[in-house]
Write a protein that holds these residues in place. Structure first.
Motif, PDB file in Angstrom:
ATOM      1  N   ASP A   1       7.261  -8.809 -17.013  1.00 14.49           N
ATOM      2  CA  ASP A   1       8.000  -7.562 -17.207  1.00 14.49           C
ATOM      3  C   ASP A   1       7.796  -6.624 -16.023  1.00 14.49           C
ATOM      4  O   ASP A   1       8.732  -5.961 -15.565  1.00 14.49           O
ATOM      5  CB  ASP A   1       7.537  -6.868 -18.494  1.00 14.49           C
ATOM      6  N   MET A   2       6.559  -6.573 -15.548  1.00 10.82           N
ATOM      7  CA  MET A   2       6.255  -5.726 -14.393  1.00 10.82           C
ATOM      8  C   MET A   2       6.994  -6.205 -13.150  1.00 10.82           C
ATOM      9  O   MET A   2       7.475  -5.400 -12.355  1.00 10.82           O
ATOM     10  CB  MET A   2       4.754  -5.702 -14.141  1.00 10.82           C
ATOM     11  N   LEU A   3       7.120  -7.526 -12.986  1.00 12.35           N
ATOM     12  CA  LEU A   3       7.836  -8.055 -11.829  1.00 12.35           C
ATOM     13  C   LEU A   3       9.279  -7.578 -11.813  1.00 12.35           C
ATOM     14  O   LEU A   3       9.794  -7.169 -10.766  1.00 12.35           O
ATOM     15  CB  LEU A   3       7.783  -9.586 -11.832  1.00 12.35           C
ATOM     16  N   GLN A   4       9.937  -7.608 -12.966  1.00 10.90           N
ATOM     17  CA  GLN A   4      11.323  -7.145 -13.011  1.00 10.90           C
ATOM     18  C   GLN A   4      11.424  -5.675 -12.601  1.00 10.90           C
ATOM     19  O   GLN A   4      12.288  -5.306 -11.785  1.00 10.90           O
ATOM     20  CB  GLN A   4      11.903  -7.324 -14.418  1.00 10.90           C
ATOM     21  N   LYS A   5      10.546  -4.845 -13.125  1.00 14.03           N
ATOM     22  CA  LYS A   5      10.553  -3.424 -12.756  1.00 14.03           C
ATOM     23  C   LYS A   5      10.274  -3.247 -11.262  1.00 14.03           C
ATOM     24  O   LYS A   5      10.869  -2.389 -10.598  1.00 14.03           O
ATOM     25  CB  LYS A   5       9.514  -2.662 -13.578  1.00 14.03           C
ATOM     26  N   LEU A   6       9.382  -4.068 -10.740  1.00 12.16           N
ATOM     27  CA  LEU A   6       9.018  -3.974  -9.334  1.00 12.16           C
ATOM     28  C   LEU A   6      10.198  -4.318  -8.435  1.00 12.16           C
ATOM     29  O   LEU A   6      10.481  -3.607  -7.460  1.00 12.16           O
ATOM     30  CB  LEU A   6       7.845  -4.914  -9.051  1.00 12.16           C
ATOM     31  N   LEU A   7      10.915  -5.384  -8.753  1.00 11.77           N
ATOM     32  CA  LEU A   7      12.067  -5.769  -7.938  1.00 11.77           C
ATOM     33  C   LEU A   7      13.140  -4.684  -7.976  1.00 11.77           C
ATOM     34  O   LEU A   7      13.753  -4.360  -6.949  1.00 11.77           O
ATOM     35  CB  LEU A   7      12.636  -7.099  -8.426  1.00 11.77           C
ATOM     36  N   GLU A   8      13.371  -4.133  -9.150  1.00  9.51           N
ATOM     37  CA  GLU A   8      14.370  -3.065  -9.270  1.00  9.51           C
ATOM     38  C   GLU A   8      13.953  -1.836  -8.471  1.00  9.51           C
ATOM     39  O   GLU A   8      14.791  -1.179  -7.833  1.00  9.51           O
ATOM     40  CB  GLU A   8      14.569  -2.727 -10.747  1.00  9.51           C
ATOM     41  N   LYS A   9      12.670  -1.508  -8.482  1.00  9.52           N
ATOM     42  CA  LYS A   9      12.183  -0.356  -7.724  1.00  9.52           C
ATOM     43  C   LYS A   9      12.276  -0.617  -6.219  1.00  9.52           C
ATOM     44  O   LYS A   9      12.597   0.304  -5.446  1.00  9.52           O
ATOM     45  CB  LYS A   9      10.743  -0.034  -8.118  1.00  9.52           C
ATOM     46  N   CYS A  10      12.039  -1.841  -5.799  1.00  8.91           N
ATOM     47  CA  CYS A  10      12.170  -2.182  -4.378  1.00  8.91           C
ATOM     48  C   CYS A  10      13.597  -1.946  -3.885  1.00  8.91           C
ATOM     49  O   CYS A  10      13.812  -1.443  -2.778  1.00  8.91           O
ATOM     50  CB  CYS A  10      11.773  -3.644  -4.138  1.00  8.91           C
TER      51      CYS A  10
ATOM     52  N   VAL B   1       0.812  -1.224   0.000  1.00  8.61           N
ATOM     53  CA  VAL B   1       0.000   0.000   0.000  1.00  8.61           C
ATOM     54  C   VAL B   1       0.842   1.270   0.000  1.00  8.61           C
ATOM     55  O   VAL B   1       0.318   2.365   0.201  1.00  8.61           O
ATOM     56  CB  VAL B   1      -0.990   0.008   1.189  1.00  8.61           C
ATOM     57  N   THR B   2       2.154   1.156  -0.229  1.00  6.94           N
ATOM     58  CA  THR B   2       2.954   2.355  -0.441  1.00  6.94           C
ATOM     59  C   THR B   2       2.639   2.905  -1.836  1.00  6.94           C
ATOM     60  O   THR B   2       2.279   2.160  -2.750  1.00  6.94           O
ATOM     61  CB  THR B   2       4.455   2.053  -0.334  1.00  6.94           C
ATOM     62  N   SER B   3       2.775   4.208  -2.002  1.00  7.83           N
ATOM     63  CA  SER B   3       2.370   4.826  -3.269  1.00  7.83           C
ATOM     64  C   SER B   3       3.192   4.303  -4.449  1.00  7.83           C
ATOM     65  O   SER B   3       2.648   4.042  -5.531  1.00  7.83           O
ATOM     66  CB  SER B   3       2.486   6.345  -3.167  1.00  7.83           C
ATOM     67  N   TRP B   4       4.499   4.150  -4.248  1.00  8.00           N
ATOM     68  CA  TRP B   4       5.341   3.721  -5.360  1.00  8.00           C
ATOM     69  C   TRP B   4       5.062   2.270  -5.759  1.00  8.00           C
ATOM     70  O   TRP B   4       5.156   1.915  -6.941  1.00  8.00           O
ATOM     71  CB  TRP B   4       6.820   3.918  -5.026  1.00  8.00           C
ATOM     72  N   TYR B   5       4.690   1.426  -4.786  1.00  7.39           N
ATOM     73  CA  TYR B   5       4.354   0.038  -5.101  1.00  7.39           C
ATOM     74  C   TYR B   5       3.040  -0.014  -5.867  1.00  7.39           C
ATOM     75  O   TYR B   5       2.899  -0.750  -6.856  1.00  7.39           O
ATOM     76  CB  TYR B   5       4.262  -0.763  -3.803  1.00  7.39           C
ATOM     77  N   LEU B   6       2.064   0.776  -5.439  1.00  9.00           N
ATOM     78  CA  LEU B   6       0.788   0.848  -6.142  1.00  9.00           C
ATOM     79  C   LEU B   6       0.966   1.402  -7.548  1.00  9.00           C
ATOM     80  O   LEU B   6       0.323   0.935  -8.503  1.00  9.00           O
ATOM     81  CB  LEU B   6      -0.190   1.720  -5.353  1.00  9.00           C
ATOM     82  N   ASN B   7       1.844   2.400  -7.698  1.00  6.80           N
ATOM     83  CA  ASN B   7       2.088   2.980  -9.022  1.00  6.80           C
ATOM     84  C   ASN B   7       2.555   1.931 -10.018  1.00  6.80           C
ATOM     85  O   ASN B   7       2.225   1.998 -11.212  1.00  6.80           O
ATOM     86  CB  ASN B   7       3.143   4.084  -8.931  1.00  6.80           C
TER      87      ASN B   7
ATOM     88  N   GLU C   1      15.606   0.214  -5.009  1.00  7.88           N
ATOM     89  CA  GLU C   1      15.778   1.669  -4.954  1.00  7.88           C
ATOM     90  C   GLU C   1      15.097   2.272  -3.729  1.00  7.88           C
ATOM     91  O   GLU C   1      15.613   3.208  -3.117  1.00  7.88           O
ATOM     92  CB  GLU C   1      15.205   2.286  -6.230  1.00  7.88           C
ATOM     93  N   LYS C   2      13.925   1.727  -3.356  1.00  7.71           N
ATOM     94  CA  LYS C   2      13.072   2.378  -2.372  1.00  7.71           C
ATOM     95  C   LYS C   2      13.196   1.833  -0.946  1.00  7.71           C
ATOM     96  O   LYS C   2      12.852   2.544   0.007  1.00  7.71           O
ATOM     97  CB  LYS C   2      11.602   2.246  -2.807  1.00  7.71           C
ATOM     98  N   THR C   3      13.643   0.608  -0.776  1.00  4.46           N
ATOM     99  CA  THR C   3      13.612   0.032   0.562  1.00  4.46           C
ATOM    100  C   THR C   3      14.705  -1.015   0.718  1.00  4.46           C
ATOM    101  O   THR C   3      15.459  -1.302  -0.217  1.00  4.46           O
ATOM    102  CB  THR C   3      12.225  -0.587   0.843  1.00  4.46           C
ATOM    103  N   GLU C   4      14.794  -1.589   1.896  1.00  2.00           N
ATOM    104  CA  GLU C   4      15.777  -2.640   2.165  1.00  2.00           C
ATOM    105  C   GLU C   4      15.263  -3.960   1.593  1.00  2.00           C
ATOM    106  O   GLU C   4      14.099  -4.317   1.783  1.00  2.00           O
ATOM    107  CB  GLU C   4      15.980  -2.783   3.679  1.00  2.00           C
ATOM    108  N   VAL C   5      16.124  -4.661   0.880  1.00  2.00           N
ATOM    109  CA  VAL C   5      15.720  -5.953   0.309  1.00  2.00           C
ATOM    110  C   VAL C   5      16.656  -7.051   0.783  1.00  2.00           C
ATOM    111  O   VAL C   5      17.793  -6.806   1.189  1.00  2.00           O
ATOM    112  CB  VAL C   5      15.706  -5.920  -1.242  1.00  2.00           C
ATOM    113  N   TRP C   6      16.140  -8.275   0.739  1.00  2.00           N
ATOM    114  CA  TRP C   6      16.934  -9.472   1.020  1.00  2.00           C
ATOM    115  C   TRP C   6      16.695 -10.385  -0.169  1.00  2.00           C
ATOM    116  O   TRP C   6      15.637 -10.984  -0.313  1.00  2.00           O
ATOM    117  CB  TRP C   6      16.487 -10.126   2.318  1.00  2.00           C
ATOM    118  N   SER C   7      17.682 -10.451  -1.055  1.00  2.00           N
ATOM    119  CA  SER C   7      17.528 -11.183  -2.310  1.00  2.00           C
ATOM    120  C   SER C   7      18.726 -12.104  -2.505  1.00  2.00           C
ATOM    121  O   SER C   7      19.838 -11.634  -2.779  1.00  2.00           O
ATOM    122  CB  SER C   7      17.420 -10.192  -3.472  1.00  2.00           C
ATOM    123  N   TYR C   8      18.492 -13.398  -2.325  1.00  2.00           N
ATOM    124  CA  TYR C   8      19.576 -14.372  -2.390  1.00  2.00           C
ATOM    125  C   TYR C   8      19.159 -15.594  -3.200  1.00  2.00           C
ATOM    126  O   TYR C   8      17.971 -15.839  -3.428  1.00  2.00           O
ATOM    127  CB  TYR C   8      19.999 -14.800  -0.979  1.00  2.00           C
ATOM    128  N   ALA C   9      20.163 -16.327  -3.620  1.00  2.00           N
ATOM    129  CA  ALA C   9      19.953 -17.550  -4.396  1.00  2.00           C
ATOM    130  C   ALA C   9      20.812 -18.673  -3.839  1.00  2.00           C
ATOM    131  O   ALA C   9      21.840 -18.431  -3.194  1.00  2.00           O
ATOM    132  CB  ALA C   9      20.285 -17.318  -5.865  1.00  2.00           C
TER     133      ALA C   9
END
Length: 303
Positions: free
Chosen positions: A188-197, A30-36, A199-207
């Motif tokens: 395509d939207m998922l890729q943009k969303l992960l990249e924006k995350c 419900v953050t504005s950038w996530y909704l955008n 930029e905007k917040t703390e992420v934990w992304s591992y493989a």
């Protein structure tokens, strides 16, 4: 209490996000950038002082605007510091005057006396991390503890993920048969969303990597006191080795002992919910709302 129904371009996004950040029940959805990024269009019913916020996403089909739940979100709901017990009912009744069809979810379990509204209870799983890792592991299922012990014996590496085009392509490769509703624009939207995350917040992304091959990956975000699982995937080898068990366990070990909630994203699919519960997570209920007050000739299109 005065409420206004505004669309995204009429909302002060800075004030919106500031108010959301003060409510510990809010989520990244419900953050504005996530909704955008995730919604075709969005709006909200809110008070002029931004102390009560009720977001919703809008899609248009057959010339009709309706409320829907975008992919990569689970639910919306009632947020803010001045929530009142009757706020949701007042707001939902207000929405009936503007939108004749709804198909979305809210993190709310209380009476909603709206004519023609169908409520379906759903669940997601959460884990309180405010205990030591040793104590959290005690609440793992015995089968999970055994699986983690065995997977740790494999020659596996856990590596950070920064290539989100690769993540998205692998996610599509390993989930497209199971999640057939996704179209290419959703990936395509998922890729943009992960990249924006990132930029905007703390992420934990591992493989998890075996012999230089990535066999599982997971992406989490942190906002305020909540860590939320966004998406992940496992290859056939990853599923065989239970590599995703290792990733969730690693994240829990990193954040254990902090005043944080791990939001597993949730599932009503029993096998997935069972996997999340095996970490000691508990079910949290929310509501799916379906409302259809379209003209008779159009009503069947949205059944």
């Amino acid at each position: 209490m005065e409420y206004k129904l505004l669309f995204s371009d009429e909302i002060d996004h800075q004030r919106w996000d500031e108010s959301m950040s003060k409510d510990k029940t809010s989520s990244i959805f419900v953050t504005s950038w996530y909704l955008n990024l995730t919604a075709d269009k969005w709006g909200a019913v809110l008070t002029p002082d931004y102390t009560i916020l009720f977001p919703f996403a809008i899609r248009r089909k057959f010339g009709i605007n309706y409320i829907y739940q975008p992919f990569f979100t689970r639910n919306f709901g009632l947020f803010g510091l001045s929530k009142q017990s009757n706020s949701s009912t007042v707001i939902l009744n207000l929405l009936t005057s503007v939108f004749k069809y709804w198909d979305f979810a809210i993190d709310l379990i209380e009476p909603t006396p709206v004519p023609k509204l169908i409520r379906t209870e759903k669940i997601f799983q959460v884990l309180n991390l405010n205990s030591s890792y040793e104590n959290l592991v005690k609440n793992y299922s015995s089968k999970l503890r055994r699986s983690i012990r065995l997977v740790k014996e494999e020659k596996l590496n856990i590596i950070p993920v920064t290539d989100f085009a690769y993540f998205t392509n692998e996610f599509k490769k390993h989930t497209s048969e199971r999640i057939q509703v996704f179209k290419q624009n959703d990936f395509d939207m998922l890729q943009k969303l992960l990249e924006k995350c990132v930029e905007k917040t703390e992420v934990w992304s591992y493989a998890v990597e075996k012999n230089n091959e990535i066999i599982a990956s997971a992406f989490f975000v942190r906002t305020s006191n909540r860590i939320t699982y966004i998406e992940g995937y496992s290859s056939s080898l990853g599923r065989e080795l239970r590599a995703m068990h290792l990733l969730f366990d690693r994240l829990i070990s990193q954040y254990a002992g902090q005043e944080l909630i791990l939001d597993f994203g949730g599932s009503n699919v029993e096998t997935i919910a069972h996997f999340f519960r095996s970490f000691g997570a508990i079910d949290h209920s929310y509501l799916h709302l379906n409302y259809n007050n379209l003209p008779v000739l159009l009503r069947w299109l949205k059944k």
